[in-house]
Write a protein that holds these residues in place. Structure first.
Motif, short mmCIF file in Angstrom:
data_model
loop_
_atom_site.label_atom_id
_atom_site.label_comp_id
_atom_site.label_asym_id
_atom_site.label_seq_id
_atom_site.Cartn_x
_atom_site.Cartn_y
_atom_site.Cartn_z
N SER A 20 3.09 1.80 -20.79
CA SER A 20 1.83 2.14 -19.91
C SER A 20 1.70 3.73 -19.68
CB SER A 20 1.83 1.48 -18.54
OG SER A 20 0.87 1.85 -17.48
N LEU A 21 0.63 3.89 -20.40
CA LEU A 21 0.48 5.72 -20.11
C LEU A 21 -0.53 6.14 -19.25
CD1 LEU A 21 0.36 6.67 -24.08
CD2 LEU A 21 2.41 6.75 -22.60
N HIS A 22 -1.41 5.17 -18.96
CA HIS A 22 -2.59 5.53 -18.16
C HIS A 22 -2.64 4.72 -16.85
CE1 HIS A 22 -6.75 7.86 -17.78
NE2 HIS A 22 -6.60 7.05 -16.64
N ASP A 23 -2.03 4.93 -15.87
CA ASP A 23 -1.91 4.03 -14.69
C ASP A 23 -1.68 4.93 -13.34
OD1 ASP A 23 -0.87 2.30 -12.78
OD2 ASP A 23 0.11 1.17 -14.40
N HIS A 24 -2.83 4.81 -12.59
CA HIS A 24 -2.94 5.78 -11.28
C HIS A 24 -2.07 4.97 -10.16
CE1 HIS A 24 -6.22 8.53 -12.70
NE2 HIS A 24 -6.53 7.49 -13.49
N LEU A 25 -1.22 5.88 -9.61
CA LEU A 25 -0.61 5.43 -8.41
C LEU A 25 -1.27 4.77 -7.33
CD1 LEU A 25 2.50 5.12 -7.05
CD2 LEU A 25 2.06 7.45 -6.44
N ASP A 26 -2.39 5.67 -6.95
CA ASP A 26 -3.14 5.41 -5.85
C ASP A 26 -4.22 4.28 -6.03
OD1 ASP A 26 -4.32 7.27 -7.70
OD2 ASP A 26 -5.37 8.30 -5.88
N GLY A 27 -4.10 3.81 -7.51
CA GLY A 27 -4.83 2.50 -7.98
C GLY A 27 -3.86 1.28 -8.21
N SER A 28 -2.87 1.44 -7.67
CA SER A 28 -1.64 0.28 -8.03
C SER A 28 -1.23 -0.29 -6.77
CB SER A 28 -0.59 0.83 -8.80
OG SER A 28 0.07 1.84 -8.05
N LEU A 29 -1.98 -0.07 -5.77
CA LEU A 29 -1.28 -0.75 -4.37
C LEU A 29 -1.41 -2.23 -4.31
CD1 LEU A 29 -2.05 2.27 -3.91
CD2 LEU A 29 -1.96 1.67 -1.38
N ARG A 30 -0.30 -2.81 -3.54
CA ARG A 30 -0.65 -4.29 -3.43
C ARG A 30 -1.62 -4.31 -2.24
NH1 ARG A 30 5.90 -5.71 -3.33
NH2 ARG A 30 6.25 -5.47 -5.56
N PRO A 31 -2.62 -5.10 -2.18
CA PRO A 31 -3.46 -5.50 -1.02
C PRO A 31 -2.59 -5.57 0.25
CG PRO A 31 -4.23 -6.54 -2.60
CD PRO A 31 -3.15 -6.14 -3.43
N ALA A 32 -1.61 -6.49 0.08
CA ALA A 32 -0.62 -6.87 1.49
C ALA A 32 0.01 -5.41 1.98
CB ALA A 32 0.22 -7.78 1.13
N THR A 33 0.29 -4.53 1.18
CA THR A 33 0.95 -3.56 1.39
C THR A 33 -0.15 -2.33 2.15
OG1 THR A 33 2.67 -3.50 -0.34
CG2 THR A 33 1.98 -1.30 0.79
N ILE A 34 -1.30 -2.26 1.62
CA ILE A 34 -2.49 -1.71 2.44
C ILE A 34 -2.61 -1.98 3.69
CG2 ILE A 34 -4.93 -1.14 2.19
CD1 ILE A 34 -4.79 -1.41 -0.96
N ILE A 35 -2.63 -3.36 3.87
CA ILE A 35 -2.91 -3.86 5.33
C ILE A 35 -1.73 -3.50 6.26
CG2 ILE A 35 -2.90 -6.31 6.63
CD1 ILE A 35 -4.32 -7.37 4.10
N GLU A 36 -0.55 -3.56 5.87
CA GLU A 36 0.52 -3.26 6.83
C GLU A 36 0.68 -1.75 6.99
OE1 GLU A 36 4.35 -4.79 5.09
OE2 GLU A 36 3.32 -6.75 4.69
N LEU A 37 0.44 -1.04 6.13
CA LEU A 37 0.33 0.54 6.35
C LEU A 37 -0.89 0.85 7.04
CD1 LEU A 37 1.37 1.82 2.50
CD2 LEU A 37 2.83 1.82 4.68
#
Length: 374
Positions: A20-37
């Motif tokens: 995988s060459l083109h993968d944005h870290l800030d576009g890879s979050l798990r929705p559940a993680t976003i909710i918790e954070l």
């Protein structure tokens, strides 16, 4: 569609070794993680359950506009402003890639967007690397081997290109493998960051540049000649420089302009992201369906094409799914999918010996998968 439905020639694509060459870290979050954070940081969310939040991201991202698409990153970046947020997101991103069969990945992200709570540029790079290393260890514990490099990105509409380039070089021995510029492309060519690219060239530091996504051929030219890019982030609008002269049921005759001929002859890598290219309107000139994507045209012409996710969260996708989508659309078999992975292996920002090892791992993995399917 579930993972085990990504079957080509009797083989589950998820089981194949991938790069995988083109993968944005800030576009890879798990929705559940976003909710918790977000809850821990007091950040308001539009939806409070993981499934619904994932659907919200998909809906917001299907606007047909890169500018609107990029607005979803305000939320993901908001939960990545602390050591805990950065390390957790990086760790989980690596684990998710490994579970999808990725053996080497480059995660790109913009450190300048993660400073609102007082962290320094150097700290955020170190914390992301900390999370990456945790993810590699956790993946190994699950029997999955993966290597990850950071691509440090400067926001092209800002004026910190040289500062971010110096940051990237400063961390070249701590996980950083390359440099990128991203963000609103139209009106912000690579030439605006010429001092950064001059510096990187003198430091022998590899560059990939978002170009040919929300702007056309002039943006690609600037990426190549001002930025000295070895790879083009997306680059899909290079197809604007290709003219179909005639076509019938047996053949298609095309002519290449000077720019597309240069990209082909130099083997400059195209980091194509099929689902994302649909969502952002990057292929609007050709249509609004995966079948309209000029991916196959570029591939058949001998361009160095690769398949990528861009943003797994926004596109609700994985690398296995993206490979399956192009295979299904253009009747590709495993040999084609292996070609895309070999292209990616050859284009990775790694020393030659490491790229050759990746190429061998791809060949062995595809051969084993075929033998197992018989």
């Amino acid at each position: 569609m579930t993972q085990n439905e990504f079957v080509i020639d009797g083989v589950d694509v998820t089981s194949l070794p991938k790069i995988s060459l083109h993968d944005h870290l800030d576009g890879s979050l798990r929705p559940a993680t976003i909710i918790e954070l977000a809850e821990a940081e007091g950040i308001e969310l539009p939806v409070l359950d993981a499934e619904g939040l994932g659907a919200w991201f998909a809906e917001q991202s299907n606007s047909g506009s890169l500018v609107e698409y990029l607005k979803t990153f305000d939320l993901t970046c908001a939960v990545m402003q602390t050591r805990e947020g950065l390390t957790r997101v990086a760790r989980e991103s690596v684990i998710d890639l490994a579970q999808d069969g990725v053996i080497y990945g480059e995660l790109r992200w913009a450190p300048e967007q993660h400073l609102t709570q007082g962290l320094t540029l150097d700290q955020v790079v170190e914390y992301v690397q900390e999370g990456i290393e945790q993810g590699i260890v956790d993946a190994a514990a699950q029997g999955q081997s993966i290597q990850i490099g950071q691509l440090i990105t400067a926001m092209r509409h800002a004026d910190r290109g040289l500062e971010i380039a110096e940051l990237a070089v400063r961390h070249r021995d701590n996980g950083v493998v390359g440099y990128d510029i991203a963000g609103a492309e139209l009106g912000f060519p690579a030439s605006k960051h010429l001092d950064a690219f001059n510096y990187l060239a003198h430091e022998y530091f590899p560059v990939t540049i978002h170009a040919g996504e929300a702007d056309g051929l002039a943006s690609i030219e600037s990426a190549l000649f001002d930025g000295r890019a070895l790879r083009l982030g997306h680059g899909v609008r290079l197809a604007e420089d290709i003219t179909v002269e005639s076509t019938d049921e047996n053949s298609t005759i095309v002519s290449l302009g000077d720019l597309s001929q240069w990209v082909k002859d130099r083997g400059i890598t195209l980091e194509l992201s099929p689902s994302s290219n649909l969502q952002t309107g990057a292929i609007a000139a050709w249509g609004d369906d995966i079948l309209d994507h000029p991916f196959d045209l570029l591939y058949q012409l001998g361009m160095t094409v690769t398949v990528n996710t861009d943003n797994r969260l926004q596109s609700g996708t994985s690398l296995s799914r993206e490979l399956w989508l192009v295979a299904d659309a253009f009747a590709y078999g495993l040999a084609d999918l292996e070609t895309f992975q070999q292209n990616a292996a050859a284009s990775a920002f790694l020393p030659l010996e490491d790229r050759e090892a990746l190429a061998d791992a791809i060949s062995e993995g595809f051969l084993q998968a075929v033998q197992n399917s018989r």
